[in-house]
Design a protein around this motif. Structure first.
Motif, short mmCIF file in Angstrom:
data_model
loop_
_atom_site.label_atom_id
_atom_site.label_comp_id
_atom_site.label_asym_id
_atom_site.label_seq_id
_atom_site.Cartn_x
_atom_site.Cartn_y
_atom_site.Cartn_z
N UNK A 1 0.83 -1.21 0.00
CA UNK A 1 0.00 0.00 0.00
C UNK A 1 0.87 1.26 0.00
N UNK A 2 1.85 1.32 0.89
CA UNK A 2 2.69 2.52 1.00
C UNK A 2 3.48 2.77 -0.29
N UNK A 3 4.02 1.73 -0.90
CA UNK A 3 4.78 1.91 -2.13
C UNK A 3 3.86 2.26 -3.31
N UNK A 4 2.64 1.74 -3.32
CA UNK A 4 1.69 2.10 -4.38
C UNK A 4 1.29 3.57 -4.26
N UNK A 5 1.03 4.02 -3.05
CA UNK A 5 0.70 5.43 -2.84
C UNK A 5 1.88 6.31 -3.24
N UNK A 6 3.09 5.87 -2.89
CA UNK A 6 4.29 6.63 -3.28
C UNK A 6 4.42 6.69 -4.80
N UNK A 7 4.11 5.60 -5.48
CA UNK A 7 4.17 5.60 -6.94
C UNK A 7 3.19 6.59 -7.54
N UNK A 8 2.01 6.65 -6.98
CA UNK A 8 1.01 7.61 -7.47
C UNK A 8 1.45 9.04 -7.17
N UNK A 9 2.02 9.25 -5.98
CA UNK A 9 2.43 10.60 -5.59
C UNK A 9 3.66 11.10 -6.36
N UNK A 10 4.35 10.22 -7.07
CA UNK A 10 5.47 10.71 -7.89
C UNK A 10 4.97 11.64 -8.99
N UNK A 11 3.70 11.54 -9.33
CA UNK A 11 3.13 12.44 -10.34
C UNK A 11 3.10 13.88 -9.85
N UNK A 12 3.06 14.08 -8.56
CA UNK A 12 3.07 15.45 -8.01
C UNK A 12 4.39 15.73 -7.29
N UNK A 13 5.40 14.95 -7.60
CA UNK A 13 6.78 15.16 -7.16
C UNK A 13 7.06 14.98 -5.67
N UNK A 14 6.12 14.49 -4.90
CA UNK A 14 6.44 14.19 -3.50
C UNK A 14 6.55 12.68 -3.26
N UNK A 15 6.31 11.91 -4.29
CA UNK A 15 6.37 10.46 -4.19
C UNK A 15 7.75 9.94 -3.86
N UNK A 16 8.77 10.66 -4.27
CA UNK A 16 10.13 10.22 -3.97
C UNK A 16 10.40 10.29 -2.47
N UNK A 17 9.86 11.31 -1.84
CA UNK A 17 10.02 11.45 -0.39
C UNK A 17 9.20 10.39 0.35
N UNK A 18 7.98 10.15 -0.09
CA UNK A 18 7.17 9.14 0.58
C UNK A 18 7.73 7.74 0.32
N UNK A 19 8.35 7.52 -0.85
CA UNK A 19 8.99 6.23 -1.13
C UNK A 19 10.14 6.01 -0.15
N UNK A 20 10.93 7.05 0.07
CA UNK A 20 12.05 6.96 1.02
C UNK A 20 11.52 6.66 2.43
N UNK A 21 10.45 7.31 2.82
CA UNK A 21 9.84 7.04 4.13
C UNK A 21 9.34 5.59 4.21
N UNK A 22 8.77 5.08 3.13
CA UNK A 22 8.30 3.69 3.12
C UNK A 22 9.46 2.72 3.25
#
Length: 124
Positions: free
Chosen positions: A74-95
């Motif tokens: 779930x966390x990595x999927x949300x991070x993948x979606x959020x890369x479209x608005x450029x914050x997904x890289x940060x949430x991916x790192x947090x995951x």
């Protein structure tokens, strides 16, 4: 080890369970960060297959691992979606940090032959 009527291995009360397989599952989860999740899928399959075959604290690790897999998905999927608005890289790192902490805590508790803390938690 004794064979139970349903052909599963049962651990005798005075015998310590082998913790190698749950440690391998934690390692597969960690390797999933660099393998794109492929090894994590293998790990969760192992956890599903071997759960329910040991003492309560041992089985809680498999439950913790299964829950960790689904939450990380779930966390990595949300991070993948959020890369479209450029914050997904940060949430991916947090995951990734979240996954590493959960696996390290799980391994530590496994070596102490205790159930993991906060199995039901969405956090650490």
């Amino acid at each position: 080890m004794n064979e139970s009527p349903d052909n599963r291995n049962v651990i005798e009360p005075n015998q310590k369970p082998d913790i190698t397989l749950p440690i391998v599952v934690y390692a597969l989860f960690l390797a999933g960060v660099v393998s794109g999740g492929l090894t994590a899928v293998i790990g969760v399959v192992i956890a599903y297959v071997y759960r329910g075959q040991g003492p309560d604290w041992y089985d809680e690790h498999y439950r913790y691992q299964i829950r960790t897999f689904w939450l990380s998905l779930l966390y990595f999927a949300v991070s993948g979606i959020l890369t479209l608005v450029m914050i997904g890289f940060m949430t991916w790192l947090l995951a990734v940090v979240w996954l590493v902490i959960r696996c390290v805590k799980g391994i530590k508790r496994l070596q102490e032959q205790r159930a993991p803390d906060n199995v039901e938690s969405w956090l650490i």
